[in-house]
Write an enzyme that holds these catalytic residues in place. Structure first.
Site, PDB file in Angstrom:
ATOM      1  N   SER A  71       0.844  -1.193   0.000  1.00 34.08           N
ATOM      2  CA  SER A  71       0.000   0.000   0.000  1.00 34.08           C
ATOM      3  C   SER A  71       0.876   1.239   0.000  1.00 34.08           C
ATOM      4  O   SER A  71       2.028   1.206   0.454  1.00 34.08           O
ATOM      5  CB  SER A  71      -0.890   0.010   1.242  1.00 34.08           C
ATOM      6  OG  SER A  71      -1.580   1.234   1.377  1.00 34.08           O
ATOM      7  N   TYR A 126      -1.355  -1.294  10.437  1.00 35.90           N
ATOM      8  CA  TYR A 126      -1.587  -1.377   8.993  1.00 35.90           C
ATOM      9  C   TYR A 126      -0.375  -0.892   8.181  1.00 35.90           C
ATOM     10  O   TYR A 126       0.168  -1.637   7.361  1.00 35.90           O
ATOM     11  CB  TYR A 126      -2.835  -0.591   8.596  1.00 35.90           C
ATOM     12  CG  TYR A 126      -3.223  -0.824   7.158  1.00 35.90           C
ATOM     13  CD1 TYR A 126      -3.868  -1.999   6.778  1.00 35.90           C
ATOM     14  CD2 TYR A 126      -2.920   0.104   6.171  1.00 35.90           C
ATOM     15  CE1 TYR A 126      -4.197  -2.242   5.458  1.00 35.90           C
ATOM     16  CE2 TYR A 126      -3.245  -0.119   4.849  1.00 35.90           C
ATOM     17  CZ  TYR A 126      -3.893  -1.290   4.494  1.00 35.90           C
ATOM     18  OH  TYR A 126      -4.203  -1.533   3.186  1.00 35.90           O
TER      19      TYR A 126
END
Length: 271
Positions: free
Chosen positions: A142, A156
């Site tokens: 990401s 995350y």
């Protein structure tokens, strides 16, 4: 019936970016092994792709939060004589709230799915890829892995940064053997991800130019791994954001993430 086509294993294939990778690989003529928790969705997708592209699609429902999951999956494939040429490590989700607000079991499952399982699947499949002289590994990371971590999603960004560094090392280790590894780094992507985390209403405030669609992410990801790129950031906007944060002093970058994070965070720590 035996097939001479390349075979790909896609984790988290029941929706979103994982489903898009499955569709892209089928379009390119790959046989598929689809895994996720939702068997019904996998079966529907497999049937559609078989009918549309004439490929073989096998469904292997699995919860990758099981610590024995990757070994069991690879063992089952080996027992059936199914070699994996392409690995798409896509399975993932988000855990909201500050670190101490969730039970440790929740964090342990997250680490298992987003870090341990991709690492173990690569570990178990790379020897066969190197022996055959061909392999492709896509770790869906990401843009979050390139910028400072934010409050309220504690693990995350850390997990995605891990996948980026892991992919870089694998890319170097497999280069001479025809095994290419790429960390694909999308930003905001239209999928179920934000519905699952309960942040759909908040992230919908993001301007439209910040968003990409999952099929584009998958197509670009496959092109990048075939081209031997160790890290690929999807989209010019996301590439510009990565470049900007790379140039900013750490303290200023962290303050910017803190300010932006408050705008798109719900719960007791919002605002």
């Amino acid at each position: 019936m035996a097939s001479n086509r390349r075979r790909a294993l896609v984790t988290g294939a029941s929706a979103g970016i994982g489903e898009a990778f499955a569709r892209e690989l089928a379009r390119r003529g790959h046989d598929l092994v689809l895994t996720a928790r939702r068997a019904e969705r996998l079966e529907a997708l497999a049937t559609e792709l078989r009918d549309r592209h004439g490929i073989e699609a096998i469904v292997a429902p699995l919860d990758l939060s099981r610590t024995d999951g990757p070994e069991a999956l690879v063992g089952a494939l080996e027992a059936q004589g199914l070699a994996i040429d392409v690995l798409i490590n896509n399975a993932g989700y988000g855990v909201t709230g500050y670190l101490e607000e969730q039970p440790w079991a929740t964090h342990a499952a997250f680490i298992q799915v987003l870090m341990t399982a991709p690492t173990e699947l690569a570990y178990r499949l790379i020897p066969g890829m190197k022996a055959r002289g061909y392999g492709r590994i896509v770790n869906v990371a990401s843009l979050a892995g390139h910028v400072p971590g934010s409050a309220g999603h504690t693990l995350y960004a850390a997990s995605k940064a891990y996948l980026i560094k892991f992919s870089q090392s694998l890319a170097l280790e497999g280069k001479a053997s025809g095994v290419h590894t790429t960390a694909v780094c999308p930003g905001f992507t239209y999928s179920e991800f934000h519905d699952v985390t309960g942040s759909r209403d908040l992230v919908s405030k993001m301007p439209g130019f910040m968003w990409m669609d999952a099929p584009t992410v998958a197509r670009q990801g496959m092109d990048a791994v075939d081209a031997g790129k160790a890290v690929y950031v999807n989209g010019r906007v996301n590439q510009a954001i990565k470049a900007m944060f790379k140039l900013l002093p750490d303290g200023l970058a962290l303050k910017m993430i803190e300010r932006q994070g408050k705008r798109y965070r719900s719960g007791p720590h919002a605002g």
